[in-house]
Scaffold this active site. Structure first.
Site, PDB file in Angstrom:
ATOM      1  N   GLN A  59       0.847  -1.187   0.000  1.00 29.15           N
ATOM      2  CA  GLN A  59       0.000   0.000   0.000  1.00 29.15           C
ATOM      3  C   GLN A  59       0.887   1.244   0.000  1.00 29.15           C
ATOM      4  OE1 GLN A  59      -2.394   0.593   3.501  1.00 29.15           O
ATOM      5  NE2 GLN A  59      -0.817  -0.130   4.909  1.00 29.15           N
TER       6      GLN A  59
ATOM      7  N   HIS B 289     -19.488  -4.163  21.577  1.00 29.87           N
ATOM      8  CA  HIS B 289     -19.185  -3.011  22.421  1.00 29.87           C
ATOM      9  C   HIS B 289     -20.178  -2.924  23.573  1.00 29.87           C
ATOM     10  CE1 HIS B 289     -17.442  -2.190  18.442  1.00 29.87           C
ATOM     11  NE2 HIS B 289     -16.493  -1.568  19.118  1.00 29.87           N
TER      12      HIS B 289
ATOM     13  N   TYR C 247      -5.061   5.751  15.825  1.00 30.20           N
ATOM     14  CA  TYR C 247      -4.596   6.441  14.619  1.00 30.20           C
ATOM     15  C   TYR C 247      -4.098   7.845  14.931  1.00 30.20           C
ATOM     16  CZ  TYR C 247      -5.553   2.664  11.471  1.00 30.20           C
ATOM     17  OH  TYR C 247      -5.482   1.451  10.825  1.00 30.20           O
ATOM     18  N   GLN C 248      -4.486   8.402  16.057  1.00 25.98           N
ATOM     19  CA  GLN C 248      -3.844   9.649  16.488  1.00 25.98           C
ATOM     20  C   GLN C 248      -2.359   9.396  16.707  1.00 25.98           C
ATOM     21  OE1 GLN C 248      -6.017  12.103  19.033  1.00 25.98           O
ATOM     22  NE2 GLN C 248      -4.340  13.446  19.542  1.00 25.98           N
ATOM     23  N   ARG C 249      -2.053   8.296  17.378  1.00 27.59           N
ATOM     24  CA  ARG C 249      -0.653   7.898  17.559  1.00 27.59           C
ATOM     25  C   ARG C 249       0.053   7.781  16.211  1.00 27.59           C
ATOM     26  NH1 ARG C 249       1.424   3.495  15.782  1.00 27.59           N
ATOM     27  NH2 ARG C 249      -0.666   2.795  15.289  1.00 27.59           N
TER      28      ARG C 249
ATOM     29  N   ARG D 133      -7.142  -7.938  13.764  1.00 16.86           N
ATOM     30  CA  ARG D 133      -5.989  -7.819  12.877  1.00 16.86           C
ATOM     31  C   ARG D 133      -4.751  -8.306  13.609  1.00 16.86           C
ATOM     32  NH1 ARG D 133      -3.560  -2.122  10.317  1.00 16.86           N
ATOM     33  NH2 ARG D 133      -2.358  -3.093   8.639  1.00 16.86           N
TER      34      ARG D 133
ATOM     35  N   HIS E  80      -3.475   8.493   5.798  1.00 12.81           N
ATOM     36  CA  HIS E  80      -2.636   8.123   4.657  1.00 12.81           C
ATOM     37  C   HIS E  80      -2.153   9.380   3.925  1.00 12.81           C
ATOM     38  CE1 HIS E  80      -4.113   3.688   4.112  1.00 12.81           C
ATOM     39  NE2 HIS E  80      -4.044   4.035   5.388  1.00 12.81           N
TER      40      HIS E  80
ATOM     41  N   HIS F 275     -15.911   2.471  14.660  1.00 15.82           N
ATOM     42  CA  HIS F 275     -16.785   1.348  14.990  1.00 15.82           C
ATOM     43  C   HIS F 275     -18.193   1.859  15.291  1.00 15.82           C
ATOM     44  CE1 HIS F 275     -13.440  -1.758  16.126  1.00 15.82           C
ATOM     45  NE2 HIS F 275     -13.295  -1.239  14.914  1.00 15.82           N
TER      46      HIS F 275
ATOM     47  N   HIS G 274     -12.342   3.878   9.810  1.00 13.59           N
ATOM     48  CA  HIS G 274     -11.784   3.118  10.928  1.00 13.59           C
ATOM     49  C   HIS G 274     -12.679   3.178  12.167  1.00 13.59           C
ATOM     50  CE1 HIS G 274      -8.083   1.850   9.101  1.00 13.59           C
ATOM     51  NE2 HIS G 274      -7.750   3.083   8.772  1.00 13.59           N
TER      52      HIS G 274
END
Length: 719
Positions: free
Chosen positions: A129, A447, A241-243, A421, A185, A398, A396
């Site tokens: 990717q 959840h 994804y902040q990380r 994953r 991305h 939920h 991403h």
């Protein structure tokens, strides 16, 4: 101007060849602070191993986790480290090895087409990717910048024109569908292209990175800063994804600050870059990121992205609390920022990070809900109640509006599965997201929130979810009763969900109580399911479960239900309780569901032919045929189990009774402790902060202002 990657060139004029004044002989002997010295030695081991192995730049073939994928990752890390080591030591062996790697890429890269293992993401050239190609370029430019001026003009031209510029062109003009997105991305792509532009003295590349390919500002790095973060620095896709996105944000911001100082990038949008670093640290417990949305629960502050973020944020602010985070990390980066941070840490300048309760608004304007963190101690491991009243979180995200989690010194108690994953494990479909990420991990039943008619929120359509905000109605961050009240309308066509979550400190109890009042209001008749996913071993329950010992039926056929084994079901009139043990502590979950409810014990892992799912327990409160339903639940941490001493203290719940009443326009919950002590919590429908309310408890009238009232009762008397 600091001597970092950002010291590429003075970008006002952007001369064609940046001057880094890279040393050609070894600098005078340096004494590094311990943290930085350890990084230097670690990098030397890595780069020396690469030198011994020789240049290995294979033709790309494998997906994530495969040999060629991992080799190209090792190479960009070697380029970064080798360049920094050359800057620090002047050892030409490091320069030459980085040069030789880059020359090999200059020979290979122009011959490459789309990666042969490309799947459902935009294909890269070196990787399956294009995201990974961007990561390669961000790292490679930083290493190359340290040796470039020590090369011959012919070597520079081969690397510039054969590797760096073609990579930047591919990730910009060659990938408009990626760099033009508002997404992590695109952030990596913008950073790689922009850093390459600064290095090469190419203003066109820099402006495309900052302002989008058409330079209108509708896309590009600055627009991503506008749209991907809330005003509090909370990232749209969640903490994981902040990380991941922080590294390109902070590294490129540091380069902009040095090369385009007039932009004042660290002041942009109220200092959003530095706010994002602060918030990234706050959305952790014991250093681990809250596994909200697509997330790997083992990701912590000990990651390359946060080493860069902490070092750059400290350099920009000199805030000594960043030093305590670096101390916990035990790592930094081989940059001048990392070196300065390590020196100040060694000098004893660190101060503790102030972990506090926070309301983190969501959405670019801060009006699309919030993530609420309720803490009663300023420590990284203390009790933490998380209310997830956020927006969807794009692809991403939920389907878990009004979800909650709970942590304490034992770790994650009320849990979120995160993502299905195995990152970069080739045997698990090349390390990509697994089919079970859609069929289970993102489903609402996975959840701790309300499920209506066994359907996920927004029927599992994230684009529909992105159009519907949650509403953070009221928040109380201080005092003995901290709270979050949220609401969502539109997750289901005719059901509105409202939830109050409260962290309640009680004198005499070692741990806070967690009170949950959830109300579903709908038209027609529905099945309401309210799951609790928890860590630990069931100890006992006052529910007479019909255990499914001879066989394990599956709870349902779709929307995540097909992945739940049924281990037991049962009913109980009035208050019900389930006690479990996690780590060294006991937890009793007290429930007051609507009349006619029954309880289902489940475990994840059904219909999982490839063994992709973890086996985790859950308890579901179920009501059938109801128009409206109110669930009142209380989580009580208590006692201690000491395996070494073989002792058990207070394994039985101290909460003796739980009552729920409606009084006028408020929910009243009465908690009776062992010994007769009573506590009343009132949550008003009208959440206006100045609104005055009254309620009658056992014949006595009580008043309060604001959404939440609390009354301590001693044997029926008001305190």
């Amino acid at each position: 101007m600091t001597r970092t990657l950002a010291l590429l060139l003075a970008a006002a004029a952007l001369p064609a060849a940046p001057v880094l004044a890279a040393p050609t002989t070894a600098p005078s002997a340096q004494t590094f602070a311990p943290l930085f010295a350890a990084e230097v030695e670690r990098a030397k081991r890595d780069v020396e191993a690469s030198i011994r192995a020789g240049v290995n730049v294979p033709v790309p073939k494998d997906p994530g986790g495969g040999f060629t994928h991992e080799q190209h990752k090792r190479n960009y890390r070697t380029i970064f480290e080798g360049g920094q080591l050359y800057r620090l030591t002047g050892n030409v062996r490091y320069r030459d090895h980085v040069r030789d790697l880059l020359l090999a890429y200059a020979d290979l890269y122009p011959k490459l087409g789309p990666h042969p293992a490309a799947a459902n993401q935009a294909a890269g050239r070196l990787f399956w990717q294009s995201l990974n190609d961007s990561v390669f370029l961000v790292n490679a430019v930083q290493g190359y910048a340290q040796i470039r001026d020590a090369l011959t003009p012919a070597e520079r031209q081969r690397i510039d024109d054969g590797a760096i510029r073609p990579m930047a062109k591919f990730l910009s003009d060659g990938s408009p569908e990626v760099i033009g997105r508002i997404h992590n991305h695109a952030t990596w792509a913008c950073a790689g292209v922009g850093l390459a532009g600064y290095l090469l003295g190419d203003r066109d590349l820099v402006d495309k990175a900052l302002l989008g390919l058409d330079k209108s500002g509708r896309t590009g790095f600055l627009r991503q800063l506008d749209l991907l973060f809330s005003p509090d620095g909370y990232y749209a896709e969640g903490p994981y994804y902040q990380r991941y996105a922080l590294q390109p944000f902070v590294v490129f911001a540091a380069a902009i600050a040095a090369n385009d100082p007039g932009r004042k990038i660290f002041d942009y949008r109220g200092g959003i870059v530095l706010k994002a670093v602060h918030t990234a640290i706050d959305v952790t417990h014991d250093g681990y990121f809250l596994p909200i949305n697509d997330a790997m629960p083992d990701k912590s502050l000990r990651t390359e992205e946060l080493y860069h973020a902490v070092a750059i944020a400290y350099a920009a602010t000199k805030d000594p609390t960043f030093l305590s985070i670096a101390d916990w990390q035990g790592h930094t980066v081989l940059t001048p920022e990392g070196q300065a941070l390590a020196a100040d840490l060694a000098a004893g300048k660190a101060k503790p990070w102030p972990f506090t309760s926070r309301l983190l608004s969501d959405g670019p304007d801060g009006k699309e809900g919030a993530l609420v963190l309720l803490r009663d101690k300023p420590t990284p491991t203390g009790p933490l109640l998380v209310a997830k009243n956020t927006v969807q979180g794009m692809g991403h995200g939920h389907f878990d509006r009004l979800n909650w989690l709970y942590y304490d010194e034992t770790g994650a108690v009320v849990t979120d599965y995160g993502a299905a994953r195995f990152l970069n494990v080739e045997a698990k479909r090349g390390g990509r997201y697994l089919p079970e990420n859609d069929s289970w991990a993102s489903a609402t039943i996975a959840h701790n929130t309300l499920v209506v008619d066994e359907q996920s929120h927004f029927t599992g359509d994230w684009k529909a979810g992105d159009k519907v905000p949650s509403h953070q109605l009221a928040t109380g961050l201080d005092g003995p009763t901290r709270y979050s009240i949220g609401e969502v309308s539109g997750a289901y066509p005719d059901v509105r969900i409202r939830r109050a979550l409260l962290l309640v400190d009680v004198d005499g109890l070692a741990n806070p109580l967690i009170l949950d009042i959830l109300r579903g209001t709908g038209g027609g008749r529905h099945r309401y399911d309210l799951p609790l996913h928890f860590s630990g071993q069931i100890i006992d329950s006052d529910i007479a479960f019909d255990r499914k010992l001879a066989e394990r039926p599956v709870l349902g056929k779709a929307n995540g239900y097909q992945h739940l084994w049924v281990d037991g079901d049962g009913t109980k009139a009035g208050k019900a309780r389930l006690t479990f043990m996690h780590g060294s502590r006991f937890y009793s979950y007290h429930m007051l569901p609507p009349a006619g409810a029954h309880f289902i014990l489940t475990e994840s892992g059904a219909n999982d032919p490839e063994f992709n799912l973890r086996r985790e327990p859950a308890l579901i409160q179920r009501v059938d045929g109801a128009a409206d339903a109110t669930f009142v639940s209380l989580l009580e941490p208590h006692g201690k189990y000491d395996a070494s001493a073989e002792t058990v203290v207070a394994s039985s719940a101290r909460v003796a009774n739980l009552e729920h009443r409606r009084d006028a326009a408020a929910d009243l919950v009465l908690i009776t402790l062992a010994g007769g002590r009573r506590l009343a919590i009132a949550v008003a429908d009208d959440v206006t902060s100045t609104m005055k309310h009254s309620a009658t408890i056992d014949g006595r009238a009580f008043t309060w202002a604001g959404p939440v009232g609390r009354f301590d009762l001693a044997k029926g008397d008001a305190k």
